[in-house]
Design an enzyme around this catalytic site. Structure first.
Site, PDB file in Angstrom:
ATOM      1  N   HIS A  89       0.813  -1.207   0.000  1.00  0.00           N
ATOM      2  CA  HIS A  89       0.000   0.000   0.000  1.00  0.00           C
ATOM      3  C   HIS A  89       0.849   1.261   0.000  1.00  0.00           C
ATOM      4  O   HIS A  89       0.373   2.326  -0.386  1.00  0.00           O
ATOM      5  CB  HIS A  89      -0.945  -0.015   1.199  1.00  0.00           C
ATOM      6  CG  HIS A  89      -2.133  -0.891   1.004  1.00  0.00           C
ATOM      7  ND1 HIS A  89      -3.396  -0.575   1.453  1.00  0.00           N
ATOM      8  CD2 HIS A  89      -2.259  -2.092   0.385  1.00  0.00           C
ATOM      9  CE1 HIS A  89      -4.243  -1.533   1.127  1.00  0.00           C
ATOM     10  NE2 HIS A  89      -3.571  -2.472   0.487  1.00  0.00           N
TER      11      HIS A  89
ATOM     12  N   HIS B  97      -2.071 -12.370  -2.589  1.00  0.00           N
ATOM     13  CA  HIS B  97      -3.149 -13.081  -1.902  1.00  0.00           C
ATOM     14  C   HIS B  97      -2.776 -14.520  -1.570  1.00  0.00           C
ATOM     15  O   HIS B  97      -3.596 -15.260  -1.032  1.00  0.00           O
ATOM     16  CB  HIS B  97      -4.428 -13.031  -2.740  1.00  0.00           C
ATOM     17  CG  HIS B  97      -5.054 -11.680  -2.771  1.00  0.00           C
ATOM     18  ND1 HIS B  97      -6.209 -11.388  -3.466  1.00  0.00           N
ATOM     19  CD2 HIS B  97      -4.672 -10.500  -2.185  1.00  0.00           C
ATOM     20  CE1 HIS B  97      -6.513 -10.114  -3.314  1.00  0.00           C
ATOM     21  NE2 HIS B  97      -5.585  -9.552  -2.543  1.00  0.00           N
TER      22      HIS B  97
END
Length: 716
Positions: A79, A244
């Site tokens: 992020h 993920h």
């Protein structure tokens, strides 16, 4: 009583203050502090060992999922780097801006504040030698490696910022987690320079566009937003699938239980935010994204679990405990196959986001998924390369990369330039070249325009562009409209002749076209100053090299093309960009790291040097073009004349004599803004005064030299 600030009183005022950050450094470090040198003094293995110790030691105040902070540290690093966008090069991990507003309080960054606070003992230990920007990204790498993944490497060198980047516009919305139609163009693609589809999220809504599980529209959003981060389909799939593979999402309940974000939190929270009143507010009761569950049965190990689960099973949408749309496996094969993150004697069922399912339902994305599924080594390599690009994309050329783990081979996205296999020119050779330049038939304005076209592509945001490499002679820059391709071809042909003759006469010493372009511009400025009666020397630092077309990613360089260029009085197609031309001017000046004074003197100097696009006389405002005078400011600020718009768009204006009505000059709004805006006029008056010309010449030379060397990281 609420007191309005200036922006609220005059919301349309030109934000000249965006350039103030370049007038002074707000950093607490001394001017002579060399962060790159300090970083290289570190024992990187010791730093990584300290990070891993933090990563595997769960703290009661914020318990680690599965006893390992690795997955949440990957999210933190992702992020931080993932805000990068190609159009203006802003965002990214450089500066450690994730710890500053507004990004520190984005809803997509809920609880990342806890990750950074966990790392404070490491930052505290190494102090100035380890920036937050480097620590955040390095921690992501260490997290991957600690869970069995082999990274390409890591480069340090990210100098911390100490204020948020106010030049970044993140979107037109006035509320978090909303999407305005104004964020997209008529074809449904993100408007430049935006890189995220939802205000306050890094990329796209994981539930699907507008919070609905629409996999087709989600795939479109994914491709769009990742392309704005310079990622192709393969890199996009690799990043999502690789990321993920680790960790879990947190949505024990809905977000109504969360307190205010860090920037709105009470003082006693000491910079933390999102305090939760749901259960214990942490561990199994954590609320972050609002989605809940892991993707694989081994959330702290690199394996093929994500791809296996996604491709080998069918999934259906449902509302999770946090009230968000997520996907659960059909049937019982995957039911309760994953150990709970905190209760070791319990198991849970894996999930998928709408964005995961979208990859499976898009034909092109699915083909890549299946390639990775069939070839684990290809998946490993693709994720490694895409991750390295993700966390380093905003750092610029390879020579800025620091530390022992820098990848050996430069990547095409780093805009590589070949090493010089010759000696660079010295004082005697420079004098010889200057004579050849003066003896050529090139005009002052042609030489100034070419040097500016080459150097002014630089942007401090991601350290791309600039004169080094001489890419102005390569595609796509050679054919940009603003560069007047026919004139540019002619000028470059002359430089190539000078280079060929010079290099043939010298054995070991050679000159590059990149150096010739800048040297020629410098000589032109000296000649123009001399014509005005000022004897000056424009500093010149040789050592630039020439890039090849093979080292130049054409598509990647297209985003550097200016939509407007105030310095060459180029308006471009005003229907193709947002805002007014003068707002484009401020944005371009900010990317060039100019101060208000440097912007003002460069525009005024370029006008009298007759360096306008397409030989236009708009704004030249002098009877002695190619002479470095303060005539531009004298004419602009005088009161014997008045300005009158000649078109409804108010793009071009005439300067009329108040008594006779005769038109003496024409100019654009990019000229008039220096008389109309109070801050810019205050600077312009200094240069327009009777004693202002000498200062103009001195300041122009200094600002010109700054632009010509912005990309000379070897001189730092």
């Amino acid at each position: 009583m609420t007191v309005r600030d200036n922006h609220e009183w005059w919301p349309d005022h030109l934000k000249v203050e965006l350039l103030d950050e370049h007038a002074g450094d707000v950093s607490p470090y001394d001017e002579d502090f060399d962060y790159g040198e300090a970083f290289e003094s570190l024992d990187l293995e010791e730093v990584k060992s300290d990070i891993e110790e933090v990563m595997t030691t769960s703290k009661d105040w914020w318990p680690a999922d599965y006893g390992h902070y690795g997955p949440q540290f990957i999210r933190m690093a992702w992020h931080s780097a993932g805000t990068y966008r190609t159009k203006d090069g802003r965002g990214g991990a450089a500066g450690g801006r994730q710890r500053l507003p507004p990004i520190n309080s984005w809803p997509d960054n809920v609880n990342i504040d806890k990750s950074r606070r966990l790392l404070w003992p490491v930052k505290q230990k190494y102090g100035d030698a380890l920036s937050w920007g480097d620590l955040i990204v390095l921690t992501g790498n260490v997290a991957l490696e600690s869970m069995g993944f082999e990274t390409v490497g890591f480069a340090g060198g990210r100098v911390d910022d100490f204020k948020g980047d106010e030049a970044v516009g993140w979107g037109p919305e006035e509320e978090w987690e909303t999407t305005s139609p104004d964020r997209f163009d008529t074809e449904g693609h993100l408007e430049h320079p935006l890189g995220n589809t939802v205000m306050g999220l890094i990329y796209v809504n994981p539930e699907g566009p507008y919070g609905e599980p629409d996999v087709e529209a989600s795939a479109t959003n994914i491709r769009d937003t990742f392309s704005h981060m310079a990622m192709n389909d393969k890199e996009t799939v690799a990043l999502i699938a690789g990321g993920h593979t680790f960790g879990k999402a947190h949505g024990a309940d809905d977000g109504d239980h969360l307190g205010p974000e860090p920037e709105a939190a009470p003082m006693e929270e000491q910079g933390l935010g999102w305090e939760s009143d749901y259960g214990e507010g942490k561990g199994p009761d954590t609320i972050t994204s609002g989605l809940e569950g892991p993707w694989t049965s081994a959330p702290t190990r690199w394996d093929m679990g994500y791809l296996n689960n996604l491709l080998e099973h069918e999934w259906e949408p449902h509302k999770g405990p946090g009230g968000a749309w997520q996907w659960q496996p059909k049937g019982e094969d995957l039911e309760e196959t994953v150990p709970d993150a905190h209760e070791r004697d319990e198991n849970v069922t894996p999930l998928m986001f709408t964005t995961d399912i979208a990859l499976k339902h898009d034909d092109d994305f699915r083909e890549i998924l299946e390639e990775f599924h069939d070839d684990p080594n290809e998946f490993q390599e693709a994720f490694a390369q895409a991750w390295y690009k993700l966390i380093h994309r905003d750092m610029g050329p390879p020579e800025r990369f620091r530390g022992p783990e820098v990848a050996e081979e430069a990547k095409i996205w780093q805009d590589p330039i070949p090493e010089a296999d010759y000696e660079i020119v010295g004082v005697d050779e420079i004098a010889e070249l200057e004579e050849a330049i003066i003896d050529s038939d090139l005009t002052i304005s042609e030489r100034v325009e070419t040097a500016w076209a080459s150097a002014s592509t630089f942007r401090h945001s991601d350290k791309r562009g600039g004169a080094n490499g001489a890419r102005v002679r390569l595609e796509p820059q050679r054919n940009w409209e603003v560069n007047a391709p026919e004139q540019l071809d002619s000028v470059l042909e002359t430089y190539e002749e000078i280079q060929s003759e010079f290099n043939a006469e010298h054995d070991e010493v050679q000159v590059s076209i990149a150096d010739l372009i800048v040297l020629s511009g410098n000589v032109a400025v000296e000649q123009a100053a001399a014509a005005a009666g000022h004897d000056i020397d424009v500093p010149f630092e040789p050592g630039r090299r020439d890039a090849t077309q093979e080292q130049t990613d054409v598509d990647s360089f297209e985003v550097l093309e200016p939509e407007a260029d105030a310095f060459r009085n180029y308006l471009g197609d005003t229907d193709e960009y947002d805002g007014k031309p003068e707002e484009q001017m401020i944005d371009r000046a900010e990317l060039l790291s100019l101060t208000p004074s440097e912007l003002t003197v460069l525009v005024g100097g370029m006008r009298v040097l007759d360096a306008n696009y397409d030989d236009s006389d708009l704004g030249v405002l002098t009877d002695e073009p190619e002479t470095l005078t303060n005539d531009f400011f004298e004419a602009l600020l005088g009161m014997d004349h008045e300005w009158e718009a000649v078109d409804d768009d108010e793009e071009v204006f005439e300067l009329r004599d108040r008594e006779t009505g005769d038109v003496d000059w024409k100019a654009t709004r990019l000229d008039l803004i220096f008389g109309a805006n109070a801050r810019l006029r205050a600077v312009a008056e200094v240069y327009g005064a009777a004693d202002g010309e000498e200062k103009l010449v001195e300041d122009f030379v200094e600002a010109w030299s700054k632009v010509m060397t912005l990309d000379r990281f070897d001189l730092d």
